[in-house]
Design an enzyme around this catalytic site. Structure first.
Site, mmCIF file in Angstrom:
data_model
loop_
_atom_site.group_PDB
_atom_site.id
_atom_site.type_symbol
_atom_site.label_atom_id
_atom_site.label_comp_id
_atom_site.label_asym_id
_atom_site.label_seq_id
_atom_site.Cartn_x
_atom_site.Cartn_y
_atom_site.Cartn_z
ATOM 1 N N THR A 59 -4.638 -2.400 -3.316
ATOM 2 C CA THR A 59 -5.337 -1.631 -4.469
ATOM 3 C C THR A 59 -6.683 -1.122 -4.025
ATOM 4 O OG1 THR A 59 -4.258 -2.766 -6.362
ATOM 5 C CG2 THR A 59 -6.567 -1.891 -6.768
ATOM 6 N N THR A 87 -4.172 -7.649 -4.054
ATOM 7 C CA THR A 87 -4.310 -9.142 -4.488
ATOM 8 C C THR A 87 -2.945 -9.562 -5.000
ATOM 9 O OG1 THR A 87 -4.459 -7.894 -6.578
ATOM 10 C CG2 THR A 87 -6.700 -8.159 -5.463
ATOM 11 N N ASP A 88 -1.936 -9.040 -5.275
ATOM 12 C CA ASP A 88 -0.961 -9.797 -5.895
ATOM 13 C C ASP A 88 -0.171 -10.775 -4.901
ATOM 14 O OD1 ASP A 88 -1.088 -8.216 -8.085
ATOM 15 O OD2 ASP A 88 0.573 -6.952 -7.760
ATOM 16 N N ASP A 115 1.346 -1.707 -0.441
ATOM 17 C CA ASP A 115 0.936 -2.570 -1.765
ATOM 18 C C ASP A 115 1.317 -3.984 -1.410
ATOM 19 O OD1 ASP A 115 1.820 -3.863 -4.344
ATOM 20 O OD2 ASP A 115 0.910 -1.974 -5.259
ATOM 21 N N SER A 116 0.391 -4.838 -1.627
ATOM 22 C CA SER A 116 1.081 -6.268 -1.177
ATOM 23 C C SER A 116 2.143 -6.698 -1.674
ATOM 24 C CB SER A 116 -0.402 -7.084 -1.450
ATOM 25 O OG SER A 116 -0.186 -7.525 -2.951
#
Length: 332
Positions: free
Chosen positions: A14, A85-86, A53-54
């Site tokens: 993000t 962050t995920d 994206d994680s």
């Protein structure tokens, strides 16, 4: 005083995302992240190693990130990894096992809002991460919202709030005040006992199962039949598992006799699992279930992956879980 030489390894997330017709997509480079921070009292170099994206960061990416950290560890005073962050807590936990005795501080960070948004939390989180990479003792950390946490103790607990991560069962390593970084007097880090090593071998054929009333234990055997080599079960409370009608305890015993390690953790985020207190825990313990004690689920599952990757048998896995490798577990 000579400025600390720091490296930013950018992986997307993000923090580096921009709006598109498909939603937020990681596009900003590490150099663009640094430019938006303004002047910092460090000599910072940047390497863009991923742009994901994680949710798409998986064991293959863990290996790649660890290899890059190990490659550059002697060229810098500290390394910051910008990350979505995920899955950041999973990455931080796995790096704690892959990079034993790392000789510099490695700090993961990200943000809840992209850095190009006016009220983003990215700027403060990145500044905190660089400050931690310049001042913390060597280890793997996660820095977020005025807290620096041991990587293997961090958990994402909120989806949109800026205070998204917590240090579970131990205090943060450091917090931010008007005096700067204030370090906790208690040291939960394992002392280094050798030279830095890189070991990225792991077996990701594992499962994390949350127990619920009515769960069919036969599903565990179906997982094993599909190639699962180890299971972490988030059990009730202190680690209780049902043995009436749907006999989880008997299923665990059968799996363990087949050489499949079963680790019992708690669904409760805080405090420990203790299989010795209640009958429903003792029965599982007698069948050979391994207690995760106060480990996070992220740390338990990555520790199991890493242990199986070393070719450990079930007894060696049990012994490994009875060892505090990176500050991930309280043994007493």
């Amino acid at each position: 005083m000579k400025m600390k030489k720091l490296l930013l390894l950018s992986t997307g997330g993000t923090i580096a995302s921009v709006a598109s017709n498909a939603g937020l997509v990681p596009k900003e480079t590490g150099e663009e992240l640094i430019k938006m921070l303004g002047k910092l009292p460090y000599d910072i170099k940047v390497r863009d190693i991923l742009q994901l994206d994680s949710s798409n960061i998986q064991p293959e990416e863990w290996k790649f990130i660890a290899q890059n950290i190990y490659k550059y560890r002697n060229d810098y005073d500290g390394i910051v990894v910008s990350h979505g962050t995920d899955t950041m807590a999973y990455t931080a936990s796995m790096l704690s096992f892959m990079l034993r005795n790392i000789n510099i501080p490695v700090v993961l960070t990200g943000s809840q809002v992209p850095i190009n948004v006016v009220l983003s939390d990215a700027h403060d989180n990145l500044r905190l991460a660089f400050a931690a990479a310049a001042t913390c003792p060597p280890d793997i950390y996660l820095a977020f919202h005025n807290k620096v946490m041991l990587g293997c103790r961090s958990v994402k607990v909120r989806t949109t709030n800026f205070d998204a991560f917590e240090s579970v069962n131990v205090p943060p390593v450091a917090t931010v005040s008007s005096d700067g970084l204030v370090f906790n007097d208690e040291n939960f880090q394992k002392k280094h006992d050798g030279a830095p090593t890189l070991n990225t071998k792991m077996n990701s054929h594992v499962s994390l199962v949350k127990l619920f009333p009515g769960f069919d234990p036969n599903l565990l055997f179906a997982m094993v039949d599909s190639g699962c080599r180890g299971i972490v079960i988030e059990a009730y409370g202190l680690g209780g598992m049902n043995f009436i009608r749907r006999n989880m305890v008997a299923a665990i015993g059968k799996l363990i006799r087949q050489g499949i390690p079963v680790v019992a953790s708690s669904q409760c985020l805080y405090e420990r699992s203790d299989l010795t207190k209640y009958e429903v825990g003792r029965e599982a313990l007698l069948e050979g279930a391994i207690s995760a004690r106060d480990m996070t689920s992220e740390s338990a599952i990555t520790k199991l992956m890493w242990a199986l990757g070393q070719g450990m048998d079930i007894n060696e896995v049990a012994k490994f879980f009875d060892t505090n490798v990176a500050g991930e577990v309280t043994l007493k």
